[in-house]
Design a protein around this motif. Structure first.
Motif, PDB file in Angstrom:
ATOM      1  N   ILE A 176       0.900  -1.067   0.065  1.00 43.40           N
ATOM      2  CA  ILE A 176      -0.046  -0.032   0.156  1.00 43.40           C
ATOM      3  C   ILE A 176       0.991   1.188  -0.036  1.00 43.40           C
ATOM      4  CG2 ILE A 176      -1.738  -1.189   1.142  1.00 43.40           C
ATOM      5  CD1 ILE A 176      -1.185   0.526   3.419  1.00 43.40           C
ATOM      6  N   ASP A 177       0.262   2.275  -0.568  1.00 40.20           N
ATOM      7  CA  ASP A 177       1.106   3.521  -0.815  1.00 40.20           C
ATOM      8  C   ASP A 177       0.061   4.755   0.103  1.00 40.20           C
ATOM      9  OD1 ASP A 177      -0.983   3.810  -2.369  1.00 40.20           O
ATOM     10  OD2 ASP A 177       0.655   4.652  -4.144  1.00 40.20           O
ATOM     11  N   ARG A 178      -1.174   4.398   0.509  1.00 34.26           N
ATOM     12  CA  ARG A 178      -1.851   5.453   1.042  1.00 34.26           C
ATOM     13  C   ARG A 178      -2.321   4.802   2.425  1.00 34.26           C
ATOM     14  NH1 ARG A 178      -5.570   4.297  -2.696  1.00 34.26           N
ATOM     15  NH2 ARG A 178      -7.137   4.758  -1.250  1.00 34.26           N
ATOM     16  N   LEU A 179      -2.568   5.692   3.500  1.00 33.57           N
ATOM     17  CA  LEU A 179      -2.756   5.438   4.607  1.00 33.57           C
ATOM     18  C   LEU A 179      -4.122   4.674   4.748  1.00 33.57           C
ATOM     19  CD1 LEU A 179      -2.504   5.612   8.033  1.00 33.57           C
ATOM     20  CD2 LEU A 179      -3.372   7.708   7.877  1.00 33.57           C
ATOM     21  N   ASP A 180      -5.069   5.268   3.912  1.00 33.96           N
ATOM     22  CA  ASP A 180      -6.388   4.493   3.834  1.00 33.96           C
ATOM     23  C   ASP A 180      -6.637   3.453   2.954  1.00 33.96           C
ATOM     24  OD1 ASP A 180      -5.935   5.714   1.538  1.00 33.96           O
ATOM     25  OD2 ASP A 180      -8.085   7.186   1.582  1.00 33.96           O
ATOM     26  N   ALA A 181      -5.841   3.028   2.603  1.00 35.72           N
ATOM     27  CA  ALA A 181      -5.722   1.770   1.823  1.00 35.72           C
ATOM     28  C   ALA A 181      -5.865   0.387   2.391  1.00 35.72           C
ATOM     29  CB  ALA A 181      -4.337   1.693   0.761  1.00 35.72           C
ATOM     30  N   ASP A 182      -5.350   0.489   3.744  1.00 34.87           N
ATOM     31  CA  ASP A 182      -5.605  -0.806   4.561  1.00 34.87           C
ATOM     32  C   ASP A 182      -6.140  -0.438   5.870  1.00 34.87           C
ATOM     33  OD1 ASP A 182      -4.807  -2.621   6.679  1.00 34.87           O
ATOM     34  OD2 ASP A 182      -3.162  -3.343   5.568  1.00 34.87           O
ATOM     35  N   PRO A 183      -7.448  -1.190   6.071  1.00 35.11           N
ATOM     36  CA  PRO A 183      -8.318  -0.579   7.371  1.00 35.11           C
ATOM     37  C   PRO A 183      -7.736  -0.996   8.523  1.00 35.11           C
ATOM     38  CG  PRO A 183      -9.535  -2.349   5.872  1.00 35.11           C
ATOM     39  CD  PRO A 183      -8.121  -2.138   5.319  1.00 35.11           C
ATOM     40  N   ASP A 184      -6.811  -1.794   8.893  1.00 37.57           N
ATOM     41  CA  ASP A 184      -6.072  -2.140  10.071  1.00 37.57           C
ATOM     42  C   ASP A 184      -5.121  -0.960  10.419  1.00 37.57           C
ATOM     43  OD1 ASP A 184      -7.374  -4.491  10.558  1.00 37.57           O
ATOM     44  OD2 ASP A 184      -5.889  -5.759   9.940  1.00 37.57           O
ATOM     45  N   VAL A 185      -4.431  -0.340   9.297  1.00 37.67           N
ATOM     46  CA  VAL A 185      -3.465   0.646   9.349  1.00 37.67           C
ATOM     47  C   VAL A 185      -4.267   1.959   9.844  1.00 37.67           C
ATOM     48  CG1 VAL A 185      -1.817   2.284   8.300  1.00 37.67           C
ATOM     49  CG2 VAL A 185      -1.729  -0.264   7.939  1.00 37.67           C
ATOM     50  N   LEU A 186      -5.412   2.085   9.308  1.00 40.56           N
ATOM     51  CA  LEU A 186      -6.120   3.271   9.313  1.00 40.56           C
ATOM     52  C   LEU A 186      -6.966   3.415  10.923  1.00 40.56           C
ATOM     53  CD1 LEU A 186      -7.206   5.975   8.174  1.00 40.56           C
ATOM     54  CD2 LEU A 186      -9.183   4.736   7.393  1.00 40.56           C
TER      55      LEU A 186
END
Length: 116
Positions: free
Chosen positions: A59-69
């Motif tokens: 992923i290259d965006r914060l909102d591309a992965d729900p766990d990261v967000l």
């Protein structure tokens, strides 16, 4: 300042990051977690000044992965909120350390990018 490292698996990469952060005597890694739920539990108990959040390579965006967000919003919602340093998996440790040293932990959100 206390630091929580999230998203870096146990092993050499974690130890390099930990030692790079702790080269500065003002920073102390107090915990690390690879799983989002564990990371949030650690954050609620430890109230870290800074959270180093490693983005997965895919992923290259914060909102591309729900766990990261979820981790990002969770640590920012703490009282006091944790500062967040976003780190890509290809990032070099010295860059992470310089970003940590330059940011104001209670209000900042920095994104680290690897050098070519």
């Amino acid at each position: 300042m206390t630091v929580l490292v999230v998203g870096v698996p146990d092993g050499e990469q974690l130890e390099l990051l930990r030692s790079g952060i702790q080269r500065n005597p003002h920073f102390r890694v107090v915990s690390h977690a690879h799983d989002a739920a564990v990371a949030l539990a650690h954050a609620r108990v430890l109230l870290p000044d800074i959270t180093v959040l490693s983005l997965p390579a895919r992923i290259d965006r914060l909102d591309a992965d729900p766990d990261v967000l979820r981790v990002f919003h969770g640590v920012r919602a703490l009282d006091p909120p944790s500062g967040v340093v976003l780190r890509t998996s290809a990032a070099h440790v010295p860059r992470a350390v310089s970003v940590l040293a330059a940011e104001e932990p209670s209000t900042s959100c920095a994104r680290e990018t690897p050098k070519p």
